[in-house]
Design a protein around this motif. Sequence first.
Motif, PDB file in Angstrom:
ATOM      1  N   LYS A 136       4.971  10.201  21.654  1.00 32.64           N
ATOM      2  CA  LYS A 136       5.802  10.399  20.456  1.00 32.64           C
ATOM      3  C   LYS A 136       7.195   9.841  20.651  1.00 32.64           C
ATOM      4  O   LYS A 136       7.739   9.161  19.770  1.00 32.64           O
ATOM      5  CB  LYS A 136       5.868  11.889  20.129  1.00 32.64           C
ATOM      6  N   GLU A 137       7.793  10.085  21.812  1.00 31.47           N
ATOM      7  CA  GLU A 137       9.145   9.581  22.093  1.00 31.47           C
ATOM      8  C   GLU A 137       9.175   8.059  22.081  1.00 31.47           C
ATOM      9  O   GLU A 137      10.156   7.456  21.628  1.00 31.47           O
ATOM     10  CB  GLU A 137       9.632  10.109  23.443  1.00 31.47           C
ATOM     11  N   THR A 138       8.098   7.439  22.560  1.00 32.20           N
ATOM     12  CA  THR A 138       8.041   5.982  22.589  1.00 32.20           C
ATOM     13  C   THR A 138       8.044   5.409  21.180  1.00 32.20           C
ATOM     14  O   THR A 138       8.777   4.449  20.884  1.00 32.20           O
ATOM     15  CB  THR A 138       6.795   5.515  23.347  1.00 32.20           C
ATOM     16  N   LEU A 139       7.217   5.966  20.305  1.00 32.79           N
ATOM     17  CA  LEU A 139       7.172   5.472  18.925  1.00 32.79           C
ATOM     18  C   LEU A 139       8.489   5.749  18.197  1.00 32.79           C
ATOM     19  O   LEU A 139       8.946   4.931  17.389  1.00 32.79           O
ATOM     20  CB  LEU A 139       6.001   6.111  18.183  1.00 32.79           C
ATOM     21  N   PHE A 140       9.110   6.892  18.481  1.00 30.10           N
ATOM     22  CA  PHE A 140      10.416   7.178  17.871  1.00 30.10           C
ATOM     23  C   PHE A 140      11.476   6.215  18.393  1.00 30.10           C
ATOM     24  O   PHE A 140      12.388   5.821  17.657  1.00 30.10           O
ATOM     25  CB  PHE A 140      10.828   8.628  18.134  1.00 30.10           C
ATOM     26  N   TYR A 141      11.378   5.847  19.677  1.00 28.58           N
ATOM     27  CA  TYR A 141      12.336   4.903  20.247  1.00 28.58           C
ATOM     28  C   TYR A 141      12.296   3.580  19.500  1.00 28.58           C
ATOM     29  O   TYR A 141      13.337   3.077  19.026  1.00 28.58           O
ATOM     30  CB  TYR A 141      12.029   4.686  21.728  1.00 28.58           C
ATOM     31  N   PHE A 142      11.107   2.998  19.347  1.00 28.39           N
ATOM     32  CA  PHE A 142      11.005   1.711  18.662  1.00 28.39           C
ATOM     33  C   PHE A 142      11.264   1.849  17.161  1.00 28.39           C
ATOM     34  O   PHE A 142      11.871   0.965  16.553  1.00 28.39           O
ATOM     35  CB  PHE A 142       9.630   1.089  18.918  1.00 28.39           C
ATOM     36  N   GLY A 143      10.823   2.953  16.576  1.00 31.97           N
ATOM     37  CA  GLY A 143      11.081   3.156  15.158  1.00 31.97           C
ATOM     38  C   GLY A 143      12.568   3.206  14.846  1.00 31.97           C
ATOM     39  O   GLY A 143      13.044   2.598  13.877  1.00 31.97           O
ATOM     40  N   ARG A 144      13.332   3.924  15.652  1.00 32.72           N
ATOM     41  CA  ARG A 144      14.786   4.017  15.429  1.00 32.72           C
ATOM     42  C   ARG A 144      15.470   2.677  15.671  1.00 32.72           C
ATOM     43  O   ARG A 144      16.431   2.325  14.980  1.00 32.72           O
ATOM     44  CB  ARG A 144      15.373   5.089  16.344  1.00 32.72           C
ATOM     45  N   ILE A 145      14.992   1.931  16.666  1.00 29.69           N
ATOM     46  CA  ILE A 145      15.564   0.612  16.923  1.00 29.69           C
ATOM     47  C   ILE A 145      15.374  -0.299  15.708  1.00 29.69           C
ATOM     48  O   ILE A 145      16.255  -1.077  15.343  1.00 29.69           O
ATOM     49  CB  ILE A 145      14.927  -0.008  18.181  1.00 29.69           C
ATOM     50  N   TYR A 146      14.203  -0.181  15.073  1.00 35.76           N
ATOM     51  CA  TYR A 146      13.916  -1.005  13.899  1.00 35.76           C
ATOM     52  C   TYR A 146      14.570  -0.465  12.627  1.00 35.76           C
ATOM     53  O   TYR A 146      14.432  -1.069  11.565  1.00 35.76           O
ATOM     54  CB  TYR A 146      12.406  -1.110  13.691  1.00 35.76           C
TER      55      TYR A 146
END
Length: 709
Positions: free
Chosen positions: A99-109
């Motif tokens: 979950k943290e990984t997807l949130f990391y890339f989602g926030r970057i985008y």
Amino acid sequence: MAAVEVRNGYKYYGSKKNPKIVLNQLNMNVMRGSIYGLLGASGCGKTTLLSCIVGQRNLNGGEVTVLGVKPGQPGSGVPGSRVGFMPQEIALVEEMTVKETLFYFGRIYGLTDDRIREKFKILKDLLQLPSAGQMIKQCSGGQQRRLSFACAMIHDPELLILDEPTVGLDPMLREKIWDFLVETTRNSKLAVIITTHYIEEAKQANYIGLMRNGVLLAEDTPTNIMIKFGTQSIEDAFLILSQRQGNEDQLNQIMSHGKSQTLPAAAPLPTEVIDVHEPTAEKPPLPYVEPQNDNGKKIFFTTKGRLKAMMTKNFVQLFRQPSGIIFMMLFPIIQLSCFYMAIGKTPKNLELGVYSGEVSSYAECFDESLQTIYTVNDTCRFNKLSCRYIQALGDDIATRKYYPSEEAAYADARKANTVGYIYFSHNFSASVYEYIEDSIYASDGAIDNSEIVVHIDMTDQQVGYFMQRKLRDTFSTFMNTVVRECNVSAALVKLPVQFQDPIYGSTDIEFQQYCAPGVVMTMVFFLATLMTAAVFISERMDGIWDRTLLAGVSATEMLWGHLLTQLIIMALQSFEVIVYIGIVFDTYNNGDTTTLIGLLTLTAFCGMLFGLFISVFCKSHTEANFVATGAFYPMIILCGLLWPLESMPAFLQDLVMVLPFTIPSISARNVIEKGWSITHEKVYNGFLVMAGWTIIFFVLCLMGIRRKA
């Protein structure tokens, strides 16, 4: 409408005189709403081509346009949120959860947290992702690749580039991913470029490009390619094309033929390209506008979402590694404990030989009825004063070992059974009496015999200096007591050492207190150096650095994200160090504690930038450790920590004054010992020196990062 156009793409590595050609006059079209399968053996240039398309590398010749713009132009969104990229390597942070990984890339985008949660549910079902709380390092290889694919899809890009996405996946899941891609491109303008070793699965692509040795041998639909070459499979067509291109020696000879004034020559190769993408009149593309939401709000150098994503990642990387926590919080405590317990303490269990010619039995010295000073006719008389001195020595200085003769004491010292011995003449007391009575008019024999003869083993200089100092101090105290009890003015007696009140601090600053500021500063500096170098090199080797750059985060943003994270950690470390040595080891500080914490934090910040500087130019952890260690020892030796600066040659004194620790260590010592504030010149100049090095390392880091990016 073309999503990607490459015209006469040319790329080489090495020098112009001896180039290694990777892309040789390559032409390529990828249409919107289609899947483009890029096939070719390992080393044929596929990954380099993709890196040029996403703006990670630049062509040496030709041009490339992506979604109507040149990659890397400001506001183009390439690299950035218009493109989704899945590299060959996993390129994920192992310490983060799914979950943290997807949130990391989602926030970057630039996605909102609510939108990320929606996409997470969809992608979790589609790709059979592991549970949200499972850490990446606990996932299997197939699970990690599926999560990597999800990160490339999280923001609904206009162009999706997948480099070997199905390696290690079971056939059922590969088919499911292909079905998803086919359905998505059919109902949208999404363009997909996919490379794969599974040539037959590429039949589901709308177009196929067959690549070898940096050249696109054929570009057409799968059916047309099989019809043209009369084969039943794409793999057989690829083999036929490869055979027509001749052997490797012929290809290398063709590619290296001729030279150009601006670029290494690249002769066109024979090709079977059938271009079904006829150029059509297109309207000029509208300027790309980033979607605006709370996560997209600008905060100084970056957006709120990116800052939150990067700092969360940085803290997770540190706190989820046991070694990271130990290195960050416990290592300073361990180092300082070792220093304060091992350095500057009084040597223990030392044996000192004693011989006095005044006594026949040393038991006399400890007889309570013994009188060493008495009065006769208003005049002082002395009796066995050597016993008085022997008692004054005490066991806290050394364990006394008594000898019947000087020869026996000397023999034992020669055998290193003792650190040395002291000797009193047979008429020591009478000589001291004559010396006090007649002062400078005393006989030479009285002057000589009133002295304590000391022989110390100086092969261990630190122990030897300690014993000499203690014996000297004890003798001075002893003589002052004798003079006081005889009511003789001390001015009339020439004492061995005359002590006066110091201007600052104690009479004799302990070696430990003198060294402490330099030790703490060098420890904090190089701790930050090693931590930062390790983090950045790991990110680069794991592909996280490049993947984050391809997501549109600039090198400067990544640098600032790390700086802010480390600044918080270093401030806590500095506070921890000051409190620990103050409470546990009762280290005094006559100045402002806030000033010391500020100087230590700045030192750690400078050390972090030095670590980043090392990581930019070093390719491995081993190389970085060599550089850090090579810098550590010269700085320790030259900063005045081990020996006074005044003992150095004049030219070296001038040089070491600009090193990061020399003046800052003096500034810290001035705060601790003299109580000076930051407004004093000899305090704030330490801040100026450290700030200067911080700026120098920061500029060098930016230059190195941008050059490599």
